[in-house]
Design a protein around this motif. Structure first.
Motif, PDB file in Angstrom:
ATOM      1  N   GLU A 161       0.808  -1.227   0.000  1.00  0.00           N
ATOM      2  CA  GLU A 161       0.000   0.000   0.000  1.00  0.00           C
ATOM      3  C   GLU A 161       0.845   1.283   0.000  1.00  0.00           C
ATOM      4  O   GLU A 161       0.314   2.386   0.068  1.00  0.00           O
ATOM      5  CB  GLU A 161      -0.921   0.005   1.221  1.00  0.00           C
ATOM      6  CG  GLU A 161      -1.885  -1.151   1.242  1.00  0.00           C
ATOM      7  CD  GLU A 161      -2.565  -1.333   2.592  1.00  0.00           C
ATOM      8  OE1 GLU A 161      -3.763  -1.670   2.587  1.00  0.00           O
ATOM      9  OE2 GLU A 161      -1.895  -1.152   3.633  1.00  0.00           O
ATOM     10  N   GLN A 162       2.170   1.135  -0.098  1.00  0.00           N
ATOM     11  CA  GLN A 162       3.088   2.274  -0.030  1.00  0.00           C
ATOM     12  C   GLN A 162       2.736   3.371  -1.050  1.00  0.00           C
ATOM     13  O   GLN A 162       2.664   4.546  -0.700  1.00  0.00           O
ATOM     14  CB  GLN A 162       4.525   1.794  -0.280  1.00  0.00           C
ATOM     15  CG  GLN A 162       5.570   2.884  -0.277  1.00  0.00           C
ATOM     16  CD  GLN A 162       6.012   3.281   1.106  1.00  0.00           C
ATOM     17  OE1 GLN A 162       6.057   2.448   2.008  1.00  0.00           O
ATOM     18  NE2 GLN A 162       6.344   4.530   1.277  1.00  0.00           N
ATOM     19  N   GLY A 163       2.493   2.992  -2.303  1.00  0.00           N
ATOM     20  CA  GLY A 163       2.165   3.971  -3.339  1.00  0.00           C
ATOM     21  C   GLY A 163       0.905   4.744  -3.013  1.00  0.00           C
ATOM     22  O   GLY A 163       0.839   5.968  -3.185  1.00  0.00           O
ATOM     23  N   MET A 164      -0.093   4.032  -2.523  1.00  0.00           N
ATOM     24  CA  MET A 164      -1.359   4.668  -2.143  1.00  0.00           C
ATOM     25  C   MET A 164      -1.142   5.656  -0.986  1.00  0.00           C
ATOM     26  O   MET A 164      -1.708   6.749  -0.983  1.00  0.00           O
ATOM     27  CB  MET A 164      -2.371   3.587  -1.724  1.00  0.00           C
ATOM     28  CG  MET A 164      -3.777   3.905  -2.087  1.00  0.00           C
ATOM     29  SD  MET A 164      -5.009   2.601  -1.765  1.00  0.00           S
ATOM     30  CE  MET A 164      -4.203   1.297  -0.946  1.00  0.00           C
ATOM     31  N   ALA A 165      -0.308   5.288  -0.048  1.00  0.00           N
ATOM     32  CA  ALA A 165      -0.027   6.160   1.099  1.00  0.00           C
ATOM     33  C   ALA A 165       0.678   7.433   0.637  1.00  0.00           C
ATOM     34  O   ALA A 165       0.365   8.532   1.095  1.00  0.00           O
ATOM     35  CB  ALA A 165       0.824   5.417   2.124  1.00  0.00           C
ATOM     36  N   GLU A 166       1.608   7.300  -0.299  1.00  0.00           N
ATOM     37  CA  GLU A 166       2.314   8.475  -0.815  1.00  0.00           C
ATOM     38  C   GLU A 166       1.360   9.385  -1.593  1.00  0.00           C
ATOM     39  O   GLU A 166       1.466  10.615  -1.510  1.00  0.00           O
ATOM     40  CB  GLU A 166       3.502   8.042  -1.666  1.00  0.00           C
ATOM     41  CG  GLU A 166       4.616   7.439  -0.819  1.00  0.00           C
ATOM     42  CD  GLU A 166       5.713   6.779  -1.626  1.00  0.00           C
ATOM     43  OE1 GLU A 166       5.629   6.745  -2.876  1.00  0.00           O
ATOM     44  OE2 GLU A 166       6.668   6.284  -0.999  1.00  0.00           O
ATOM     45  N   GLU A 167       0.424   8.790  -2.350  1.00  0.00           N
ATOM     46  CA  GLU A 167      -0.587   9.579  -3.057  1.00  0.00           C
ATOM     47  C   GLU A 167      -1.484  10.327  -2.063  1.00  0.00           C
ATOM     48  O   GLU A 167      -1.826  11.493  -2.281  1.00  0.00           O
ATOM     49  CB  GLU A 167      -1.448   8.680  -3.944  1.00  0.00           C
ATOM     50  CG  GLU A 167      -0.735   8.168  -5.171  1.00  0.00           C
ATOM     51  CD  GLU A 167      -1.587   7.182  -5.963  1.00  0.00           C
ATOM     52  OE1 GLU A 167      -2.840   7.263  -5.888  1.00  0.00           O
ATOM     53  OE2 GLU A 167      -0.996   6.343  -6.659  1.00  0.00           O
TER      54      GLU A 167
END
Length: 100
Positions: A42-48
């Motif tokens: 979920e790292q990408g979603m968290a950065e978004e």
């Protein structure tokens, strides 16, 4: 706002807070209402999410700084009244609109 990336064995987290607030420590504690945990997947979603929140904060601050304050608006009305552009009645009406 602080983001700690996730690893293969440890969850990452985003911590929200106000500058200078002592609640934001850079560590996660269970039940922390200022923190959202996420997995490596979920790292990408968290950065978004972090980027979206930062854009919103920037936009709100920009709008606040560009809009005149209530005091400025009242001062303009008073000037118009003193210059004879507005009657006392018109001044009072416009003042009530601003204050409501």
């Amino acid at each position: 706002m602080k983001i700690i990336p996730a690893s293969a064995i440890k969850a990452g987290f985003i911590q929200f807070g106000v500058t200078g607030n002592k609640d934001v420590k850079g560590i996660y504690t269970a039940g922390d209402e200022n923190t959202i945990m996420f997995s490596k997947k979920e790292q990408g979603m968290a950065e978004e999410l972090k980027a979206a929140v930062e854009r919103k904060i920037y936009t709100e601050r920009k709008q606040e700084s560009s809009s005149p304050s209530l005091a400025d608006e009242l001062k303009k009305l008073l000037t118009l009244k003193n210059e004879g552009v507005l009657t006392e009645e018109e001044f009072q009406q416009q003042k009530q609109k601003l204050l409501s």
